[in-house]
Design a protein around this motif. Structure first.
Motif, PDB file in Angstrom:
ATOM      1  N   LEU A  81       0.834  -1.197   0.000  1.00 47.58           N
ATOM      2  CA  LEU A  81       0.000   0.000   0.000  1.00 47.58           C
ATOM      3  C   LEU A  81       0.868   1.246   0.000  1.00 47.58           C
ATOM      4  CD1 LEU A  81      -2.504  -1.122   2.784  1.00 47.58           C
ATOM      5  CD2 LEU A  81      -2.870  -1.245   0.314  1.00 47.58           C
ATOM      6  N   TYR A  82       0.442   2.226  -0.813  1.00 42.86           N
ATOM      7  CA  TYR A  82       1.160   3.489  -0.940  1.00 42.86           C
ATOM      8  C   TYR A  82       0.163   4.641  -0.793  1.00 42.86           C
ATOM      9  CZ  TYR A  82       4.783   0.583  -3.136  1.00 42.86           C
ATOM     10  OH  TYR A  82       5.729  -0.388  -3.406  1.00 42.86           O
ATOM     11  N   ASN A  83       0.596   5.709  -0.149  1.00 41.17           N
ATOM     12  CA  ASN A  83      -0.193   6.933  -0.108  1.00 41.17           C
ATOM     13  C   ASN A  83       0.504   7.988  -0.961  1.00 41.17           C
ATOM     14  OD1 ASN A  83      -0.496   9.824   1.562  1.00 41.17           O
ATOM     15  ND2 ASN A  83      -2.406   8.689   1.329  1.00 41.17           N
ATOM     16  N   TYR A  84      -0.273   8.645  -1.820  1.00 40.59           N
ATOM     17  CA  TYR A  84       0.294   9.712  -2.645  1.00 40.59           C
ATOM     18  C   TYR A  84       0.359  10.991  -1.821  1.00 40.59           C
ATOM     19  CZ  TYR A  84       0.847  13.270  -6.253  1.00 40.59           C
ATOM     20  OH  TYR A  84       1.292  14.342  -6.991  1.00 40.59           O
ATOM     21  N   GLN A  85       1.540  11.577  -1.747  1.00 41.72           N
ATOM     22  CA  GLN A  85       1.778  12.798  -0.976  1.00 41.72           C
ATOM     23  C   GLN A  85       1.911  13.971  -1.956  1.00 41.72           C
ATOM     24  OE1 GLN A  85       3.048  12.722   2.886  1.00 41.72           O
ATOM     25  NE2 GLN A  85       1.336  11.332   2.517  1.00 41.72           N
ATOM     26  N   PRO A  86       0.839  14.739  -2.171  1.00 43.60           N
ATOM     27  CA  PRO A  86       0.893  15.823  -3.161  1.00 43.60           C
ATOM     28  C   PRO A  86       1.907  16.905  -2.817  1.00 43.60           C
ATOM     29  CG  PRO A  86      -1.388  15.303  -2.581  1.00 43.60           C
ATOM     30  CD  PRO A  86      -0.520  14.589  -1.599  1.00 43.60           C
ATOM     31  N   GLN A  87       2.079  17.194  -1.518  1.00 39.82           N
ATOM     32  CA  GLN A  87       2.963  18.302  -1.163  1.00 39.82           C
ATOM     33  C   GLN A  87       4.419  18.041  -1.486  1.00 39.82           C
ATOM     34  OE1 GLN A  87       1.523  16.157   0.800  1.00 39.82           O
ATOM     35  NE2 GLN A  87       2.221  16.241   2.931  1.00 39.82           N
ATOM     36  N   THR A  88       4.800  16.771  -1.608  1.00 38.45           N
ATOM     37  CA  THR A  88       6.175  16.433  -1.995  1.00 38.45           C
ATOM     38  C   THR A  88       6.221  15.656  -3.305  1.00 38.45           C
ATOM     39  OG1 THR A  88       6.074  14.402  -0.662  1.00 38.45           O
ATOM     40  CG2 THR A  88       6.977  16.385   0.405  1.00 38.45           C
ATOM     41  N   HIS A  89       5.078  15.411  -3.906  1.00 37.27           N
ATOM     42  CA  HIS A  89       4.957  14.577  -5.109  1.00 37.27           C
ATOM     43  C   HIS A  89       5.779  13.298  -4.931  1.00 37.27           C
ATOM     44  CE1 HIS A  89       3.897  13.436  -9.086  1.00 37.27           C
ATOM     45  NE2 HIS A  89       5.117  13.537  -9.574  1.00 37.27           N
TER      46      HIS A  89
END
Length: 509
Positions: free
Chosen positions: A124-132
């Motif tokens: 499982l992975y979470n996408y972190q928009p603030q650091t892409h």
């Protein structure tokens, strides 16, 4: 618990309507000390930095198979939900994203599930928009569990990656209270529209899955189900792998229809509705709507003796390799002020063509039949106030016939200002588009869960409309706050059509 005549979805919709007599009492000042943070933080896990794969200086290496694979995934996520601007605010800056969100609250979280590939280990992975970046927070194989939760959906048999979108309810409820449930699914629809197009830009095909066991998916992602819930699953078929080119599957499964429920206090309605529209892990999914139900035989309304205007037109040219589309996704902004100047009929035709006629764009490399839940349930009406070459009034848009059918003759600028809660966007727009649905009929087909499907489909359509408008240098902005019942009355829209979403279109000032 008492037996009600209307289901929980109907009850929720009626309870969260805005009325001129009561809206002032429902308006509350925001407690800025409780403003939600629109990002999720994972303090453990392995981070995969995706920024190098969208930077111009690294494009020379994109022909390398490994770099190309990462670049495609990086661009897909960035064009779907990446940060595109920073706007100063009184309290905290607002980070705008590729997909629009009501109030800039961004309730959605994006997760990536890997079956296990040479470059992206299982888990499982979470996408972190603030650091892409991607945070790999769970390393065990969960693909079989995802397949089970999606009742063996065929799209998960041959794919290796899937996106799951969730919603953190308080991010929207902080401002919009119980009505936030509507906005959460409209926002998710915007995101799904971006995911669909970002997949096409990067040689993927998004297979949408709306029928899944909510509790199982929530547990798979380690969510606190009281605060956050899974909303949609998207299997990512890699079109560069011939094994992953397969037929379309069923996108929507029905839930139960609940008519036994107690009185629900204000502030608890959102949570109750979400739990009531879930599908149980042991649900019988054998009797499901036909997978080809998105192809209806005729448009719903054909008013006798009305003015009919063809909307057939040449498709929008998005440029070589769809470069114009990618630029538009990343520069899209919601318009705040319109000039009141007219659109042309050709411009309106182009907007409708890209939104409703995807088959016209197959030669440009876009999907000719992108996944929705059930577009047969969505109707479109357009209030025209200033379109050169088109009489003022309210029109029904018939997508199969590709024509506008006039149902009321009048300039509605003053009424639109009122219907949109006094927002000048409604008054100054050249055209205002309404997505509606016969809620009772829709619930009869899909149970109460259809309330989610309707709002996501409306948001998905609206995102295509947004992008077409921006590309044509027009202004566009969605409105989810309006006087529900008065819309039907003023515009002459049939009373059984519940208004789901409004999109205003005009020339930006």
């Amino acid at each position: 618990m008492p037996e009600h005549q209307e289901s929980i979805a109907q009850y929720y919709h009626d309870r969260t309507k805005y009325h001129p007599e009561t809206i002032a009492a429902k308006s509350q000042g925001l407690d800025w000390s409780k403003q939600p943070v629109p990002f999720k933080e994972y303090k453990i896990g392995t981070s995969y930095d995706l920024k190098p794969y969208i930077q111009e200086e690294n494009l020379a290496f994109s022909d390398e198979p490994v770099a190309l694979w990462w670049r495609r995934l990086s661009r897909l996520l960035f064009c779907s939900y990446g940060l595109t601007a920073k706007v100063p605010s009184m309290m905290n800056p607002i980070y705008l994203r590729a997909a629009p969100s009501a109030g800039g609250l961004y309730p959605a979280e994006v997760y990536l599930v890997s079956r296990g590939t040479p470059l992206l280990p299982a888990g499982l992975y979470n996408y972190q928009p603030q650091t892409h970046s991607l945070v790999h927070f769970w390393e065990n194989d969960v693909w079989h569990s995802l397949q089970s939760a999606c009742f063996g959906h065929p799209a998960l048999e041959k794919t290796d990656l899937a996106i799951i979108t969730t919603a953190v309810f308080y991010r929207s409820a902080w401002r919009y209270q119980d009505r936030a449930y509507r906005r959460i699914f409209l926002d998710t629809g915007h995101l799904l529209g971006n995911i669909e197009l970002a997949c096409a830009l990067n040689e993927y095909r998004a297979h949408l899955i709306g029928g899944f066991a909510d509790e199982t998916v929530n547990q798979l992602l380690y969510l606190d189900a009281e605060q956050e819930g899974a909303i949609a699953v998207i299997a990512l078929a890699d079109l560069l792998d011939v094994q992953q080119n397969f037929p379309l599957g069923i996108t929507a499964l029905p839930s139960a229809t609940q008519t036994n429920y107690p009185y629900i206090p204000d502030g608890e309605l959102l949570s109750f509705c979400h739990h009531a529209t879930q599908i149980e892990p042991d649900a019988d999914t054998h009797e499901v709507p036909n997978a080809t139900s998105n192809t209806s035989l005729e448009d719903k309304y054909n008013f006798p003796f009305c003015l009919k205007v063809s909307t057939e037109t040449a498709p929008i040219d998005w440029g070589l390799n769809l470069e114009g589309l990618e630029r538009t996704v990343l520069r899209r902004r919601s318009t705040r002020v319109y000039s009141g100047a007219d659109l042309t009929l050709d411009e309106l035709k182009a907007l409708l063509d890209f939104t409703y006629q995807p088959q016209h764009y197959i030669e440009q490399g876009l999907d000719d039949a992108p996944d929705y839940f059930d577009l047969n349930l969505i109707e479109t009406f357009i209030a025209v106030s200033g379109v050169t070459g088109l009489e003022e009034g309210c029109y029904y848009y018939a997508p199969l016939a590709q024509e506008l059918r006039q149902i009321r003759f009048k300039n509605f600028r003053r009424e639109l200002h009122y219907l949109c809660l006094g927002q000048e966007l409604g008054r100054d727009a050249s055209a205002v588009l309404f997505h509606t649905a016969d809620l009772k009929s829709a619930i009869a087909q899909y149970g109460d869960r259809v309330y989610r499907y309707l709002h996501m489909d409306a948001g998905h359509l609206a995102q295509r409309l947004n992008l077409a408008a921006i590309y044509l240098n027009l202004g566009v902005s969605g409105i989810a706050g309006f006087f529900d019942d008065q819309v039907n009355e003023v515009l002459g829209i049939p009373t059984d059509e519940a208004v789901i979403y409004i999109t205003t279109i005009g020339r930006a000032k």
